[in-house]
Design an enzyme around this catalytic site. Structure first.
Site, PDB file in Angstrom:
ATOM      1  N   HIS A  86       0.874  -0.735   0.023  1.00  0.00           N
ATOM      2  CA  HIS A  86       0.336   0.019   0.020  1.00  0.00           C
ATOM      3  C   HIS A  86       0.848   1.140  -0.257  1.00  0.00           C
ATOM      4  CE1 HIS A  86      -4.088   1.859   0.014  1.00  0.00           C
ATOM      5  NE2 HIS A  86      -4.652   0.789   1.250  1.00  0.00           N
ATOM      6  N   ASP A 145      -2.486   2.076  -4.552  1.00  0.00           N
ATOM      7  CA  ASP A 145      -3.274   2.017  -4.085  1.00  0.00           C
ATOM      8  C   ASP A 145      -4.180   0.896  -4.637  1.00  0.00           C
ATOM      9  OD1 ASP A 145      -2.358   4.001  -2.504  1.00  0.00           O
ATOM     10  OD2 ASP A 145      -3.028   5.697  -4.338  1.00  0.00           O
TER      11      ASP A 145
END
Length: 546
Positions: free
Chosen positions: A519, A523
């Site tokens: 992450h 995204d």
């Protein structure tokens, strides 16, 4: 991104090398496997092969010049790429050793003078150190000694099998003589450059050499090359094939190494068919030999563990507690360390999508009808990933504290299960390969991975990884990211099931794939868009051929 190529250590005693000839010049295109230069070592002049592809952007050592191991040899990258950072980060080593010290006795890393305790060795004696068999290797484990103290050693003989952080590799002797001392026993681990063995003339007194070396001395080369040449000639006969005569008077030719391994494993060589010239039995014949099944021994059971061969254990009655300890291999330790670092440092999240595979199945059947062509579903997934990564380069990225690196080249790592764990050979520039090229390369890498024949450079440089457990019937799973990648794709089995098509329930074939993302760099929307593109390619395989 440009790659820094350093002066390789081409022998166990090499401290510096001389560039005899450059076979490429600045501006030339370099392919993997091309010979970059001929390099003179303390042993011989050897060809140095490139493990990288691109343009030769810089030459750090000119023809006829010498430099320590790990000095900047060359830089390879994209044409016109800015390499100023790599050049500025490369400083010439400063020697603090005395000016009259022999250059070969100066350790380029610690830059200290040679320890006086080991500055002179008995005539013909050579200290062999733990080799650095990969660029990330810091220590090695001796898996097997193929020579024992007192054995004759010829140049080219395999001394030992050494486990690195990449694989288990054969370590060849560059010296001839008698094995006088073993510094690391089987199963033990030692740092790179620590004393591995001592080779020299039979009967030589080596008292104090190992002890002094362990106290911080460096290992000088033998001071009489003529002695080594003489020893090599004396043991040449010992390296010739062994000729065995079995009960039916049949003569069997077998290499000494193969004979030793067969004896150690208790394999009767009369049962083995040799693949060498005139039926000669070689090492690979012993390693690939599968004995005929025999009736089990009473009160014994044969079990297999993931880190070793089959073992015979006593039968344990029900209700009795039984456990055992299996020593962790170097590979298993490295896997544990790196996966722990990945899961605890990279915030993982997972995205799963289901793909219709009916068109892929039809296309594969048509492709494989072409003579000498074999494409698997995994090859199709790899091809689709490579093309999708070109459209979504943020998934093809790498997290660094100061900046995120977006890779515009695609190097896909393919997870391969081996006896000791898992290795990830890399398909360099996958996006430029056809389906059949991907299929051939994956098959070659997988076979050599399982036979422990991969070179360390073949397991470096991945930008994305594919892990497939579909062949084991696993329909869906998640993987830990293979850092420094930002993502890994987990591929499940193709399942026949009812699906809805044009408002009707029909029989269809689907496959679930799960994308694990870091992450910090990827995204949710970015990962989802990548999976949508991947799905389009797999559900319409003809678009991958455009």
């Amino acid at each position: 991104m440009a790659t820094r190529i350093t002066m390789p250590r081409l022998s166990d005693t090499m401290t510096e090398g001389t560039v005899a000839t450059w076979l490429k010049k600045v501006g030339d295109t370099v392919a993997e496997g091309d010979i970059l230069a001929e390099i003179e070592t303390d042993k011989a002049t050897m060809e140095f092969e490139s493990f990288n592809a691109g343009t030769l952007l810089h030459i750090g050592i000119q023809e006829g010049a010498s430099a320590p191991v790990d000095s900047l040899l060359a830089i390879i990258g994209k044409k016109g790429e800015d390499i100023s950072d790599l050049l500025n980060a490369t400083a010439a080593p400063t020697e603090t050793a005395t000016t009259d010290a022999p250059k070969a006795d100066i350790d380029a890393d610690v830059k200290t003078t040679t320890n006086t305790a080991t500055a002179s060795l008995p005539k013909g004696v050579v200290v062999v150190t733990m080799p650095r068999l990969s660029d990330t290797m810091t220590d090695g484990t001796v898996a097997t000694w193929l020579k024992k103290i007192g054995d004759s050693v010829a140049e080219g003989d395999i001394l030992a099998e050494i486990e690195t952080d990449k694989a288990t590799m054969e370590f060849e002797s560059f010296n001839a003589g008698i094995l006088l001392f073993v510094g690391v026993n089987e199963g033990e681990t030692a740092p790179v450059d620590s004393i591995l063995a001592i080779i020299g003339p039979e009967g030589t007194d080596i008292t104090g050499i190992a002890e002094n070396y362990k106290k911080g001395g460096t290992a000088p080369a033998a001071n009489n090359i003529d002695t080594l040449v003489t020893n090599a000639k004396q043991v040449t006969e010992a390296s010739k094939d062994v000729i065995e005569t079995v009960a039916d008077e049949k003569r069997i030719f077998i290499s000494p190494l193969a004979k030793k391994i067969a004896d150690d494993k208790g394999i009767a060589i009369s049962q083995i068919k040799g693949s060498g010239e005139n039926g000669r039995i070689v090492k690979s014949d012993i390693e690939n030999f599968k004995p005929q099944a025999t009736a089990p021994i009473a009160n014994e059971v044969k079990t297999t563990n993931s880190d070793g061969p089959a073992m015979v254990k006593p039968f344990i009655p029900a209700g009795e507690v039984f456990s055992e300890e299996i020593k962790n291999s170097t590979m298993r330790k490295v896997i544990a360390k790196r996966l722990s670092e990945s899961i605890f440092t990279a915030p993982h999240f997972y995205l799963t999508i289901e793909v219709r595979m009916d068109e892929a199945m039809t296309s594969r059947t048509i492709i494989n009808a072409i003579p000498d062509t074999k494409v698997s579903f995994n090859d199709m997934v790899i091809k689709a990933c490579a093309m999708a990564l070109k459209k979504h380069p943020k998934v093809n990225s790498q997290w660094k504290e100061e900046a995120t690196t977006i890779n515009h080249h695609v190097n896909i790592g393919v997870a391969v299960a081996v006896e000791d764990g898992l290795v990830v050979p890399v398909l360099k520039f996958t996006d430029q390969m056809s389906l059949t090229q991907i299929g051939g390369n994956v098959k070659d890498l997988a076979v050599r991975a399982k036979n422990k024949k991969l070179q360390p450079a073949e397991m470096e440089g991945s930008t994305f990884t594919v892990s497939n457990l579909g062949m084991f019937g696993i329909t869906e799973f998640t993987s830990i990211i293979n850092q420094p990648n930002s993502a890994i794709l987990s591929v499940g089995a193709i399942v026949e099931k009812p699906v809805v098509a044009n408002g009707q329930i029909v029989v269809g074939n689907t496959m679930k794939v799960t994308l694990a993302c870091d992450h910090r760099t990827v995204d949710g929307a970015t990962g989802a868009q990548f999976l949508q593109t991947l799905k389009q390619y797999l559900e319409n395989p003809v678009t991958m051929l455009a």
